[in-house]
Design a protein around this motif. Sequence first.
Motif, PDB file in Angstrom:
ATOM      1  N   LEU A  87       0.826  -1.202   0.000  1.00 13.51           N
ATOM      2  CA  LEU A  87       0.000   0.000   0.000  1.00 13.51           C
ATOM      3  C   LEU A  87       0.861   1.253   0.000  1.00 13.51           C
ATOM      4  O   LEU A  87       0.572   2.232  -0.715  1.00 13.51           O
ATOM      5  CB  LEU A  87      -0.937  -0.012   1.206  1.00 13.51           C
ATOM      6  CG  LEU A  87      -1.918   1.165   1.334  1.00 13.51           C
ATOM      7  CD1 LEU A  87      -2.745   1.333   0.062  1.00 13.51           C
ATOM      8  CD2 LEU A  87      -2.828   0.971   2.541  1.00 13.51           C
ATOM      9  N   ARG A  88       1.909   1.258   0.776  1.00 18.22           N
ATOM     10  CA  ARG A  88       2.814   2.412   0.778  1.00 18.22           C
ATOM     11  C   ARG A  88       3.501   2.571  -0.576  1.00 18.22           C
ATOM     12  O   ARG A  88       3.651   3.685  -1.094  1.00 18.22           O
ATOM     13  CB  ARG A  88       3.861   2.241   1.879  1.00 18.22           C
ATOM     14  CG  ARG A  88       3.317   2.439   3.290  1.00 18.22           C
ATOM     15  CD  ARG A  88       4.406   2.257   4.338  1.00 18.22           C
ATOM     16  NE  ARG A  88       3.924   2.642   5.673  1.00 18.22           N
ATOM     17  CZ  ARG A  88       4.674   2.636   6.763  1.00 18.22           C
ATOM     18  NH1 ARG A  88       5.958   2.262   6.689  1.00 18.22           N
ATOM     19  NH2 ARG A  88       4.159   3.011   7.929  1.00 18.22           N
ATOM     20  N   HIS A  89       3.904   1.437  -1.147  1.00 14.86           N
ATOM     21  CA  HIS A  89       4.588   1.471  -2.447  1.00 14.86           C
ATOM     22  C   HIS A  89       3.665   2.020  -3.536  1.00 14.86           C
ATOM     23  O   HIS A  89       4.084   2.858  -4.353  1.00 14.86           O
ATOM     24  CB  HIS A  89       5.052   0.053  -2.798  1.00 14.86           C
ATOM     25  CG  HIS A  89       5.593  -0.097  -4.185  1.00 14.86           C
ATOM     26  ND1 HIS A  89       6.748   0.502  -4.613  1.00 14.86           N
ATOM     27  CD2 HIS A  89       5.108  -0.794  -5.264  1.00 14.86           C
ATOM     28  CE1 HIS A  89       6.971   0.185  -5.879  1.00 14.86           C
ATOM     29  NE2 HIS A  89       5.988  -0.587  -6.298  1.00 14.86           N
ATOM     30  N   ILE A  90       2.408   1.569  -3.553  1.00 13.83           N
ATOM     31  CA  ILE A  90       1.476   1.968  -4.609  1.00 13.83           C
ATOM     32  C   ILE A  90       0.971   3.388  -4.401  1.00 13.83           C
ATOM     33  O   ILE A  90       0.879   4.181  -5.341  1.00 13.83           O
ATOM     34  CB  ILE A  90       0.287   0.990  -4.685  1.00 13.83           C
ATOM     35  CG1 ILE A  90       0.767  -0.430  -5.014  1.00 13.83           C
ATOM     36  CG2 ILE A  90      -0.719   1.460  -5.725  1.00 13.83           C
ATOM     37  CD1 ILE A  90       1.468  -0.560  -6.328  1.00 13.83           C
ATOM     38  N   SER A  91       0.627   3.735  -3.150  1.00  6.93           N
ATOM     39  CA  SER A  91       0.010   5.041  -2.888  1.00  6.93           C
ATOM     40  C   SER A  91       1.029   6.170  -2.767  1.00  6.93           C
ATOM     41  O   SER A  91       0.671   7.354  -2.865  1.00  6.93           O
ATOM     42  CB  SER A  91      -0.818   4.975  -1.602  1.00  6.93           C
ATOM     43  OG  SER A  91       0.014   4.794  -0.463  1.00  6.93           O
ATOM     44  N   GLY A  92       2.298   5.827  -2.512  1.00  7.40           N
ATOM     45  CA  GLY A  92       3.312   6.868  -2.326  1.00  7.40           C
ATOM     46  C   GLY A  92       3.163   7.602  -1.013  1.00  7.40           C
ATOM     47  O   GLY A  92       3.636   8.739  -0.875  1.00  7.40           O
ATOM     48  N   THR A  93       2.501   6.972  -0.036  1.00  7.15           N
ATOM     49  CA  THR A  93       2.340   7.569   1.288  1.00  7.15           C
ATOM     50  C   THR A  93       2.986   6.666   2.337  1.00  7.15           C
ATOM     51  O   THR A  93       3.371   5.529   2.040  1.00  7.15           O
ATOM     52  CB  THR A  93       0.844   7.737   1.646  1.00  7.15           C
ATOM     53  OG1 THR A  93       0.269   6.441   1.870  1.00  7.15           O
ATOM     54  CG2 THR A  93       0.089   8.442   0.533  1.00  7.15           C
TER      55      THR A  93
END
Length: 512
Positions: free
Chosen positions: A262-268
């Motif tokens: 999720l961090r990798h995809i969302s950039g958050t």
Amino acid sequence: MHDVVIAGAGPVGLFLACELRLADLSVLVLEQAEDPHSPLKQLPFGMRGLSVPTIEAFYRRGLLDDLAASQHAKNALGRSSASTPHWMQLPRRSGGHFAGIQFYEDNIDTAKWPYRLQNPASAGMAIAMEDIESVLAVRASAMGVEIRRGCGVEGFEQSDDGVTIRAGNETFRGRWLVGCDGGRSIVRKAGGFEFVGTEPEFTGYSVEVEMADPDKLVPGRHYTPTGMYTYQPPGTVAMVDFDGGAFHRTQPITLEHVQSVLRHISGTDVTVTALKLAATWTDRAFQATAYRNGRVLLAGDAAHVHSPLGGQGLNLGFGDAMNLGWKLAATIRGDAPDGLLDSYYVERHPLGSQILDWSRAQVAIMRPSRSSRALEAIMRDLIETRDGATYFAERVWGVSLRYDLGGSHPLVGRSAPDFELVDGTKLGDHLRNGKGLLLDFDPVRPLQALAEHWVGRVVYLASDAKEKLGLSAVLLRPDGFIAWASDAVPDQAEVMQAASRWFKASSRSPAG
């Protein structure tokens, strides 16, 4: 010995069983899972959009009211508490999407569909997979279908007169076996069916989580430099990670892994505090090169698999069942014209191939590349035009479905319009028995004698209608598709020639 044994008690297998029982065949359904319930069949992940052909099929078999009643009962009990999907919260009414790019109902030019009349399928329908299965299971049981759960097919041997099926410690005999047992079909593998296609480009995730800082994610669907994600508060997330499908069913889905992706995809740097539900999927797109091997047939995901983008897979499977049911029944009864069962593959395989390519085209737009973002921008411009929205509605809704049945009339091969007859009934009301129908709008020169060539298989109905679309008479197959139509005084020889492809003439002499 049963007439037909079906592997798989999912929606497609159950619907096919109901179709076969309309012909009074004995049907046994074998299902590996002991419990049909699953969180993934419930909202929000179990939401399925039903296409026009699917809703018409349910309507014509008297199932649509049961589905609506199931939804109403669940709402009354407060069990449909999932948040409204993000696409239903838009200021304009969405008609669907292509790779997440919405098209809107106010842009669709329905005047381009002159042979469609208002019917229950016109409104579309979104419903949980759990409700669909439950309604079909109740109907199948009421019709006399035997359903054995916790008894999955493990192998079989076929002979000239039947199939011997191994399931657990038991053996069953059927005159025919139909594999409706999903994308990893045992029937397909044991039957030696060739399965060809393209390998996955991504691993997709459907997760229900709790987050310490959910405001870091923006609701809706988003393309990013590393993939795509859709967020529906408070914690429903779908993600696509272009890893070649490396994570799908290869290792347990942990909280730490979901947070990392999720961090990798969302950039958050969003923090996941609890993982409540998780499943993976891919864009693997494969199709059987044949749908029949001797007395063994395939339908649904056993015959074709692809990504769930756009929700086309379940509808494709229902179309298989509606097409196969009456043809297999006629073959078993011995009143099928030559080549009738072969027409199942001829008609359904090309549609499956189209859907696989439709899925692949969406993946091409979703890739995290500059060229895909450029293609997405062009697609957004096109889909916002009136012609563009109408085209995508035709494809996504299934309005453009037409079988190549020969004949010169533009209605031949299409789903029949839902004519409202002068007695107040609709055409769909007369198709619940699973028989063909010869609808004659001019009883002054009745065609009833023709119908007796196919006694027991074709019902003759003489009636005027409020709107006839200029037609004089139509001949419908049991699945509601038009085999012959005429605007002029019918040529009886022409009707007989068209009907001979779908209905074998009875040995009983016509009455006139």
